[in-house]
Design a protein around this motif. Structure first.
Motif, PDB file in Angstrom:
ATOM      1  N   MET A   1       0.878  -1.353  -0.060  1.00  0.00           N
ATOM      2  CA  MET A   1      -0.156  -0.089  -0.016  1.00  0.00           C
ATOM      3  C   MET A   1       0.939   1.289  -0.003  1.00  0.00           C
ATOM      4  O   MET A   1       1.767   1.572   0.777  1.00  0.00           O
ATOM      5  N   PRO A   2       0.759   2.040  -0.795  1.00  0.00           N
ATOM      6  CA  PRO A   2       1.370   3.381  -1.035  1.00  0.00           C
ATOM      7  C   PRO A   2       1.026   4.187   0.162  1.00  0.00           C
ATOM      8  O   PRO A   2       0.411   4.240   0.878  1.00  0.00           O
ATOM      9  N   SER A   3       2.189   5.016   0.608  1.00  0.00           N
ATOM     10  CA  SER A   3       2.155   5.762   1.748  1.00  0.00           C
ATOM     11  C   SER A   3       1.332   6.974   1.565  1.00  0.00           C
ATOM     12  O   SER A   3       0.735   7.643   2.672  1.00  0.00           O
ATOM     13  N   SER A   4       1.103   7.616   0.491  1.00  0.00           N
ATOM     14  CA  SER A   4       0.345   9.071   0.343  1.00  0.00           C
ATOM     15  C   SER A   4      -0.396   9.065  -1.122  1.00  0.00           C
ATOM     16  O   SER A   4      -0.014   8.342  -1.797  1.00  0.00           O
ATOM     17  N   VAL A   5      -1.529   9.902  -0.802  1.00  0.00           N
ATOM     18  CA  VAL A   5      -2.323   9.801  -2.037  1.00  0.00           C
ATOM     19  C   VAL A   5      -1.620  11.191  -2.799  1.00  0.00           C
ATOM     20  O   VAL A   5      -1.574  12.234  -2.162  1.00  0.00           O
ATOM     21  N   ASP A   6      -1.930  11.109  -4.102  1.00  0.00           N
ATOM     22  CA  ASP A   6      -1.428  12.309  -4.945  1.00  0.00           C
ATOM     23  C   ASP A   6      -2.457  13.045  -5.517  1.00  0.00           C
ATOM     24  O   ASP A   6      -3.253  12.433  -6.578  1.00  0.00           O
ATOM     25  N   PHE A   7      -2.637  14.260  -5.031  1.00  0.00           N
ATOM     26  CA  PHE A   7      -3.583  15.081  -5.491  1.00  0.00           C
ATOM     27  C   PHE A   7      -3.223  15.998  -6.806  1.00  0.00           C
ATOM     28  O   PHE A   7      -4.010  17.018  -7.157  1.00  0.00           O
ATOM     29  N   SER A   8      -1.921  15.667  -7.084  1.00  0.00           N
ATOM     30  CA  SER A   8      -1.202  16.732  -8.071  1.00  0.00           C
ATOM     31  C   SER A   8      -1.653  16.762  -9.451  1.00  0.00           C
ATOM     32  O   SER A   8      -1.246  17.507 -10.278  1.00  0.00           O
ATOM     33  N   GLY A   9      -2.438  15.823  -9.842  1.00  0.00           N
ATOM     34  CA  GLY A   9      -2.687  15.612 -11.205  1.00  0.00           C
ATOM     35  C   GLY A   9      -2.742  14.199 -11.761  1.00  0.00           C
ATOM     36  O   GLY A   9      -3.224  13.947 -12.861  1.00  0.00           O
ATOM     37  N   ARG A  10      -2.187  13.008 -11.060  1.00  0.00           N
ATOM     38  CA  ARG A  10      -2.102  11.710 -11.660  1.00  0.00           C
ATOM     39  C   ARG A  10      -3.638  11.263 -11.522  1.00  0.00           C
ATOM     40  O   ARG A  10      -4.565  11.408 -10.416  1.00  0.00           O
ATOM     41  N   PRO A  11      -4.006  10.468 -12.377  1.00  0.00           N
ATOM     42  CA  PRO A  11      -5.367   9.926 -12.455  1.00  0.00           C
ATOM     43  C   PRO A  11      -5.687   9.017 -11.454  1.00  0.00           C
ATOM     44  O   PRO A  11      -4.877   8.330 -10.982  1.00  0.00           O
ATOM     45  N   PHE A  12      -7.120   9.018 -11.238  1.00  0.00           N
ATOM     46  CA  PHE A  12      -7.652   7.941 -10.223  1.00  0.00           C
ATOM     47  C   PHE A  12      -8.721   7.003 -10.994  1.00  0.00           C
ATOM     48  O   PHE A  12      -9.292   7.375 -12.183  1.00  0.00           O
ATOM     49  N   HIS A  13      -8.650   5.889 -10.590  1.00  0.00           N
ATOM     50  CA  HIS A  13      -9.689   4.686 -11.142  1.00  0.00           C
ATOM     51  C   HIS A  13     -10.282   4.246  -9.949  1.00  0.00           C
ATOM     52  O   HIS A  13      -9.667   3.261  -9.192  1.00  0.00           O
ATOM     53  N   PHE A  14     -11.657   4.448  -9.856  1.00  0.00           N
ATOM     54  CA  PHE A  14     -12.302   3.955  -8.756  1.00  0.00           C
ATOM     55  C   PHE A  14     -13.045   2.643  -9.284  1.00  0.00           C
ATOM     56  O   PHE A  14     -13.914   2.661 -10.219  1.00  0.00           O
ATOM     57  N   ILE A  15     -12.785   1.565  -8.645  1.00  0.00           N
ATOM     58  CA  ILE A  15     -13.649   0.397  -8.808  1.00  0.00           C
ATOM     59  C   ILE A  15     -14.744   0.178  -7.986  1.00  0.00           C
ATOM     60  O   ILE A  15     -14.785   0.088  -6.981  1.00  0.00           O
ATOM     61  N   GLY A  16     -15.872   0.333  -9.072  1.00  0.00           N
ATOM     62  CA  GLY A  16     -17.151   0.537  -8.257  1.00  0.00           C
ATOM     63  C   GLY A  16     -17.588   1.680  -7.993  1.00  0.00           C
ATOM     64  O   GLY A  16     -18.035   2.192  -6.847  1.00  0.00           O
ATOM     65  N   ILE A  17     -17.630   2.681  -8.808  1.00  0.00           N
ATOM     66  CA  ILE A  17     -17.508   4.114  -8.788  1.00  0.00           C
ATOM     67  C   ILE A  17     -18.980   4.447  -8.566  1.00  0.00           C
ATOM     68  O   ILE A  17     -19.003   5.550  -7.878  1.00  0.00           O
ATOM     69  N   GLY A  18     -19.843   3.805  -8.665  1.00  0.00           N
ATOM     70  CA  GLY A  18     -21.182   4.123  -8.703  1.00  0.00           C
ATOM     71  C   GLY A  18     -21.650   4.243  -7.043  1.00  0.00           C
ATOM     72  O   GLY A  18     -22.928   4.464  -6.668  1.00  0.00           O
ATOM     73  N   GLY A  19     -21.052   3.414  -6.188  1.00  0.00           N
ATOM     74  CA  GLY A  19     -21.341   3.316  -4.675  1.00  0.00           C
ATOM     75  C   GLY A  19     -21.517   4.810  -3.941  1.00  0.00           C
ATOM     76  O   GLY A  19     -20.962   5.598  -4.473  1.00  0.00           O
ATOM     77  N   ILE A  20     -22.412   4.856  -3.059  1.00  0.00           N
ATOM     78  CA  ILE A  20     -22.501   5.903  -2.364  1.00  0.00           C
ATOM     79  C   ILE A  20     -21.217   6.660  -1.995  1.00  0.00           C
ATOM     80  O   ILE A  20     -21.204   7.982  -2.043  1.00  0.00           O
TER      81      ILE A  20
END
Length: 529
Positions: A1-20
């Protein structure tokens, strides 16, 4: 598991994106103009809202979804082909297919790093999309990691508790919005005031619902934490109440200021919040009420702050539990510097979140209410609120005569663990309709089913009907509802999908007489459709 989330522009892919919960995070990140992708199995109004922001959604959860992402070079300069092994010489390339075009009609960039993959506890380790993300070396985050990172960026208010999280967090967010504090919002339900489950504000404030179900509550470190109550509710994750309490204790340590409801003995004795609230004027809580009036149009109460009268509060949401939720909002509002008058005006106009005693319509003088209650304590509180409607008809000219509870049990583990409590929590209903258990992905162990629960409830309640399928529940309701009924649909599964069809039936068919109702399931045994 990586240590930090990158909000600087790297893309995100959500598995099950329609969940609440997943969709709320995806919405916030998309509004930040980050490249957002995801997968789900069906289109909904939630996924359409995301697509309108330019989010690209795949309509299956397959390894091939990653073929849309261009080649990525890892830290050792070893080429990784996102076509999952299909190479083209020493420099593999990926063509952007028609499926790789976002909802806004724009193709994916020609060069993009591997996406940060986001999943929830609902995603099984054998999910092919999840396994592909592991194989490719994508950074993989739990949903709670993204929320924790966002909470860390703001002056955050996180609402935790076994029951009441969605209503309380929505009420706090609405109060702050109405008072001009412009918060960013992530909640576990949809609210008309911001047309969904998330909103991006421009202030330093963020209001979030903080879930304890899978233990991820320990990751959150808000400026203000709220604990509404503590009970065992997720026996699929926790074996004992002490384990649940331990999770809340860790959350408490991470909060700069903790607000808690000391009407809950566990919160009072084990958590000991810095700021407390209670409906008992003799509790010694920081925020209390007296002169309380519960009615069919809401509650009225005088609110006291550390012995000083603040004024009168009107809460549209029915029942004692919602007055508690409103007191939590008062405590937060005062902590962030709001005048009580602004707090009271906002709370008095809050209509609630969807699926929280949501009025879905009426037909032939029958009221249809949808509620997410799925734990015995929640069912008891919701039925208590429904009883306040008896003898009154705020939505029709016909007073409510009967409360008809239609319940879909949620999870085998919960139903089995709380079988005794479920058996006795329907006392406030005039009539109970049960259907089979909604698995929520759990394996059926064969130890418990809906008929067994119906039989158990029937030992305490004189009118209990069991129908195995939703289709047969729909048929039964077309036979037994009558003018003056409040039909209350309870559960966290998919029971509420039949509500429009039942309403439509009563719009087009004459009503049966009450004396023509079938016998109870207790005397008839199991009836399947």
């Amino acid at each position: 598991m990586p240590s930090s989330v990158d909000f600087s522009g790297r893309p995100f892919h959500f598995i099950g994106i329609g969940g609440i919960g997943m969709s709320a995070l995806a919405y916030i990140l998309a509004k930040r103009n980050l490249p957002i992708y995801g997968s789900d199995l069906q289109t909904t109004h939630i996924t359409r809202r995301l697509q309108a922001l330019g989010v690209h959604i795949f309509w299956s959860q397959e390894a091939s979804n990653f073929e849309a992402f261009p080649t990525q070079i890892d830290s050792n300069s070893t080429p990784k082909n996102l076509n999952l092994g299909q190479t083209n010489g020493s420099k593999p390339a990926v063509e952007v297919s028609s499926e790789a075009v976002g909802a806004n009609g724009v193709g994916m960039p020609s060069s993009m790093p591997l996406p940060q993959v986001v999943c929830s506890t609902a995603i099984h380790p054998e999910n092919p999309e999840y396994k592909a993300a592991q194989t490719l070396g994508c950074p993989i985050f739990h949903r709670s990691d993204i929320l924790a990172a966002l909470i860390g960026e703001y002056q955050s208010i996180a609402v935790a508790g076994t029951h009441g999280k969605t209503t309380t967090s929505s009420l706090i967010a609405y109060m702050m919005l109405e008072a001009g504090l412009d918060p960013t919002i992530l909640v576990g339900g949809e609210v008309n005031a911001w047309e969904g489950n998330a909103r991006v504000g421009q202030s330093p404030y963020l209001v979030a619902e903080a879930d304890e179900s899978d233990g991820s509550l320990v990751k959150f470190a808000p400026a203000i934490g709220i604990i509404t109550n503590i009970e065992l509710d997720h026996p699929d994750h926790y074996q004992t109440l002490d384990q649940v309490i331990s999770t809340f204790e860790t959350f408490t340590e991470h909060c700069q200021t903790l607000i808690g409801c000391i009407d809950c003995a566990t919160v009072r004795e084990r958590i000991q919040p810095q700021i407390s609230y209670s409906l008992d004027p003799n509790s010694g809580a920081d925020y209390t009420v007296d002169a309380v009036e519960y009615g069919s149009e809401g509650s009225l109460a005088l609110v006291w702050e550390r012995g000083q009268l603040l004024g009168q509060l009107h809460v549209k949401l029915l029942g004692q539990h919602n007055l508690q939720n409103a007191l939590a909002a008062v405590a937060v509002g005062r902590l962030v510097g709001l005048e009580f008058s602004a707090i009271a005006i906002a709370i008095s106009t809050f209509e609630g979140a969807k699926r929280r005693f949501e009025h879905r319509g009426s037909s032939n003088d029958i009221l249809f209410i949808d509620d997410y209650a799925h734990h015995p304590s929640e069912i008891r509180a919701t039925l208590g609120a429904a009883r306040l409607r008896k003898g009154s008809g705020p939505s029709t000219n016909i007073p409510v005569q009967r409360v008809v509870a239609i319940f879909q049990p949620h999870r085998y583990s919960r139903t089995q663990t709380f079988l005794s409590e479920f058996s006795q929590c329907f006392a406030e209903a005039d009539l109970v309709v049960l259907t089979d258990i909604y698995s929520a992905g759990e394996a059926n162990t064969g130890q418990i089913n809906g008929q067994q629960l119906a039989d158990s409830i029937g030992t305490y309640h004189p009118q209990v009907y069991y129908r195995q399928s939703l289709e047969s529940v729909k048929t039964l309701l077309s036979e037994i509802l009558a003018p003056g009924d409040l039909a209350l649909f309870l559960g966290a599964g998919n029971l509420n999908k039949i509500i429009p069809e039942v309403i439509a039936f009563y719009q087009n068919h004459p009503l049966p007489q009450i004396e023509q109702q079938p016998q109870s399931a207790r005397s008839m045994g199991s009836i399947s459709s």
